[in-house]
Write an enzyme that holds these catalytic residues in place. Structure first.
Site, mmCIF file in Angstrom:
data_model
loop_
_atom_site.group_PDB
_atom_site.id
_atom_site.type_symbol
_atom_site.label_atom_id
_atom_site.label_comp_id
_atom_site.label_asym_id
_atom_site.label_seq_id
_atom_site.Cartn_x
_atom_site.Cartn_y
_atom_site.Cartn_z
ATOM 1 N N ARG A 141 0.795 -1.236 0.000
ATOM 2 C CA ARG A 141 0.000 0.000 0.000
ATOM 3 C C ARG A 141 0.824 1.281 0.000
ATOM 4 N NH1 ARG A 141 -3.042 -3.738 3.293
ATOM 5 N NH2 ARG A 141 -4.769 -4.449 1.976
ATOM 6 N N THR A 185 2.068 -5.272 4.708
ATOM 7 C CA THR A 185 1.555 -4.716 3.449
ATOM 8 C C THR A 185 1.255 -3.231 3.522
ATOM 9 O OG1 THR A 185 -0.688 -5.349 4.126
ATOM 10 C CG2 THR A 185 0.507 -6.912 2.745
ATOM 11 N N GLY A 201 -1.400 -10.567 9.243
ATOM 12 C CA GLY A 201 -1.413 -12.005 9.496
ATOM 13 C C GLY A 201 -2.423 -12.473 10.517
ATOM 14 N N GLY A 202 -3.466 -11.683 10.768
ATOM 15 C CA GLY A 202 -4.439 -12.029 11.802
ATOM 16 C C GLY A 202 -5.140 -13.350 11.590
ATOM 17 N N GLU A 203 -5.248 -13.797 10.340
ATOM 18 C CA GLU A 203 -5.904 -15.075 10.055
ATOM 19 C C GLU A 203 -5.004 -16.272 10.327
ATOM 20 O OE1 GLU A 203 -8.751 -12.925 9.809
ATOM 21 O OE2 GLU A 203 -7.330 -12.248 8.312
ATOM 22 N N ASN A 284 -9.248 -8.439 13.744
ATOM 23 C CA ASN A 284 -10.124 -9.398 14.421
ATOM 24 C C ASN A 284 -9.357 -10.236 15.440
ATOM 25 O OD1 ASN A 284 -9.131 -10.535 11.671
ATOM 26 N ND2 ASN A 284 -9.489 -12.369 12.899
ATOM 27 N N ASP A 326 -15.475 -11.167 11.855
ATOM 28 C CA ASP A 326 -14.273 -10.624 11.213
ATOM 29 C C ASP A 326 -14.438 -9.149 10.865
ATOM 30 O OD1 ASP A 326 -11.635 -10.719 10.219
ATOM 31 O OD2 ASP A 326 -12.359 -11.015 8.188
ATOM 32 N N ASP A 328 -12.776 -6.431 11.439
ATOM 33 C CA ASP A 328 -11.542 -5.753 11.851
ATOM 34 C C ASP A 328 -11.776 -4.269 12.130
ATOM 35 O OD1 ASP A 328 -10.707 -8.176 10.796
ATOM 36 O OD2 ASP A 328 -8.833 -7.378 10.063
ATOM 37 N N ARG A 349 -15.629 -1.479 9.569
ATOM 38 C CA ARG A 349 -16.148 -2.591 8.773
ATOM 39 C C ARG A 349 -17.505 -3.052 9.271
ATOM 40 N NH1 ARG A 349 -11.024 -6.484 7.260
ATOM 41 N NH2 ARG A 349 -12.612 -8.115 7.274
ATOM 42 N N TRP A 495 -13.079 -0.350 -3.954
ATOM 43 C CA TRP A 495 -11.935 -0.921 -3.239
ATOM 44 C C TRP A 495 -10.705 -0.008 -3.293
ATOM 45 C CZ3 TRP A 495 -13.231 -4.665 -0.149
ATOM 46 C CH2 TRP A 495 -12.252 -5.429 0.491
#
Length: 588
Positions: A141, A185, A201-203, A284, A326, A328, A349, A495
């Site tokens: 980004r 990112t 990397g929250g997932e 999340n 989720d 976030d 969100r 987006w």
């Protein structure tokens, strides 16, 4: 070697004949970017030094040479190809200084470009190892400028500082282990000669955190975890010292789940000079399966206000306690003042827009900015907590087969009423311009256990559009009244980032490939240009040699085509790409 550097001169530019003179870059050494210049970025017009077009993140420019009266004369000055087969999502915001533009691209690449001609000055390709674990496309980004450095992060959780004139590596540092699911990112933030970063990397059950490094050397100054129970650290010289726990162990987390609690700080932060606070959003809690972790699960789905000198949390505000969808809370917190009040806006969100007192985190207002919200019927303005409806996915252990809990439909979807794409605020109109999406999802819970480097969700989902005629909606939001002043509806999800200017204009892109300009007061569409691929990057504007320019990356990708369910099927015709477009007013 960890990385690979290529220094190429004058490549990839297409200058539109008759619209931009081919002026060879002089090769002069860049003046150093000072902290004072970065602090004044929002008011300056000849450069763009930080993500958000100013540390407060308003994405507002005082430039007005391009305005509602002449925007129809906007034409391409030049276009630059990112080249090769590495396309995918191009979500970057360019930064600009001394006639050089620095823009990141997918797969952890960085380009330096002559802003007048579009000629490439140098290119840096980070050599990514096998086995990286990016959640939501191979995006980047943006970069940050400081002194003679341009600094950016990589998909294998590294941070790299390059010399602005040569592209050579000055320093590099490891943020964390990509094999455990960490990546990076977001664009870094420069505050008080420090480079501030988070983690993605929250997932994967990582531990979110914000960390500060000496911007000249990359040496750590402090680390502040965003999951309750983890120790913060501060460096005095080369000595690492404990700096207090984040929260209190097990106060809002059961058992050992805080050890893999998520709350990744994967979006870029903002900084407010008046309160001297850094604002970072947190993602999340992990896993998604909320029944496993009763409690608020601090400090997930929150904004953290951090003292840049100490690395301690000054205040926090949590948007979605015990998040099970989720939602976030990473979206940017944008500072603004109305009537002497020091306020901040956040479009979450979860579907609600929040107005906070940025001195202490007190809630001033909260209201929906999308049409359908199922999970809560509002936000209690006294307690600051959501008023839940009870629409949560079921506990799989209570199902007949013990493998899949009850399926519920809920809106917004987990991709959010607004995802990462930054909004803009105009002090002229006192309105926020929010890129929103109207969609919902079927969601259910599944049994899950933590394994290092493996997905840690415990949920399944299918995203569904709510309307036949549109998903995306650019909305002008009044933070005082909570009213939607105007809206522009778009077939595909929005987006990309938004920018507004003193020329009474709002710019944003669409996945269908258009960069568009709207009247900031009425919402009337005034201009559009087809870039050839979806625009999911962030537009910027600056002045050079008496002319105003506008730039935006183009290249469809990001989370929607990867995670979008029925929505992804609806927009599967959209083509990937990788380019940068720059515009100016026509001479004729």
């Amino acid at each position: 070697m960890i990385s690979q550097h290529r220094n190429k001169i004058f490549r990839n530019a297409v200058v539109i004949t008759g619209l931009s003179a081919a002026i060879t870059f002089s090769g002069a050494v860049s003046a150093r970017t000072t902290q004072a210049e970065i602090d004044g970025d929002a008011a300056s017009t000849g450069d763009v030094l930080s993500w958000g077009m100013g540390q407060q993140g308003q994405r507002y420019s005082p430039l007005k040479k391009i305005n509602t009266g002449n925007v129809k004369k906007l034409v391409p000055a030049w276009s630059f190809s990112f080249g090769g087969e590495k396309q995918r999502g191009q979500e970057a915001q360019p930064v600009i200084k001394d006639g050089k533009m620095f823009v990141t691209a997918s797969y952890s690449r960085l380009y330096a470009i002559d802003t007048k001609t579009g000629q490439e000055l140098w290119q840096y390709d980070h050599r990514l190892p096998d086995g990286i674990l990016p959640c939501c496309d191979v995006v980047n980004r943006g970069a940050a400028l400081y002194d003679d450095l341009v600094i950016f992060g990589t998909l294998d959780a590294r941070i790299i500082a390059l010399h602005q004139d040569t592209g050579k590596v000055v320093w590099r540092a490891k943020i964390d282990d990509y094999k455990a699911g960490y990546s990076f990112t977001a664009a870094p933030l420069i505050v008080k000669d420090m480079v501030i970063t988070g983690v993605s990397g929250g997932e994967f059950g990582v531990i979110g955190r914000v960390e500060a490094r000496d911007a000249k050397t990359g040496k750590l100054r402090w680390i502040r975890p965003s999951v309750e129970g983890h120790m913060g650290y501060i460096w005095k010289g080369d000595k690492k010292m404990e700096n207090g726990l984040t929260g209190n162990t097990n106060a809002t987390w059961p058992g050992d789940l805080w050890k893999t609690g998520g709350a990744a700080t994967w979006q870029g932060g903002t900084y407010d000079h008046e309160t001297d606070l850094i604002f970072y959003g947190t993602g999340n809690p992990a896993p998604w399966n909320a029944h496993l972790r009763p409690g608020d699960n601090l400090y997930s789905t929150s904004t953290l206000a951090i003292d840049p000198d100490t690395g301690k949390i000054a205040w926090h505000y949590q948007y979605t306690p015990n998040d099970g969808w989720d939602y976030d809370g990473v979206n940017e917190l944008v500072s603004f003042n109305i009537g002497g009040d020091k306020l901040a806006g956040h479009a979450d969100r979860n579907g609600f827009f929040y107005v906070l007192d940025r001195t202490n985190g007190e809630l001033k207002n909260a209201f929906p900015f999308v049409n359908k919200i199922d999970w809560a019927k509002g936000v209690d303005l006294k307690t600051g907590r959501p008023i839940e409806t009870g629409v949560r996915p079921g506990d799989p252990t209570k199902s007949k087969d013990g493998k899949k809990g009850d399926v519920v439909f809920v809106a917004p979807s987990f991709l959010g009423a607004k995802n990462w794409m930054p909004m803009a605020y105009s002090p002229d109109t006192e309105l926020f311009y929010v890129p929103a999406n109207e969609w919902g999802m079927d969601i259910w819970n599944e049994p899950i256990t933590y394994k290092k480097g493996a997905a840690y969700l415990g949920a399944g989902f299918t995203i569904k559009p709510l309307n036949d005629d549109y998903i995306g909606a650019l909305r002008a939001v009044d933070p005082k009244s909570g009213k939607i002043v105007w809206e522009y509806k778009n077939n595909a999800p929005l987006w990309g980032g938004v920018m507004t200017t003193a020329g009474n204009l709002v710019f944003t892109g669409t996945p269908e490939g258009y960069l568009k300009a709207f009247d900031a007061k009425s919402g009337k569409e005034l201009w559009k240009f087809q870039t050839g691929s979806g625009v999911v990057g962030c537009p910027v504007t600056w002045e050079q040699d008496g002319e105003q320019y506008i730039a935006v990356p183009s290249g469809w990708g990001g989370a929607v085509p990867l995670w979008g369910g029925d929505v992804a099927k609806k927009v599967k015709y959209l083509n990937q790409g990788g380019s940068l477009w720059v515009f100016k007013l026509s001479d004729v």
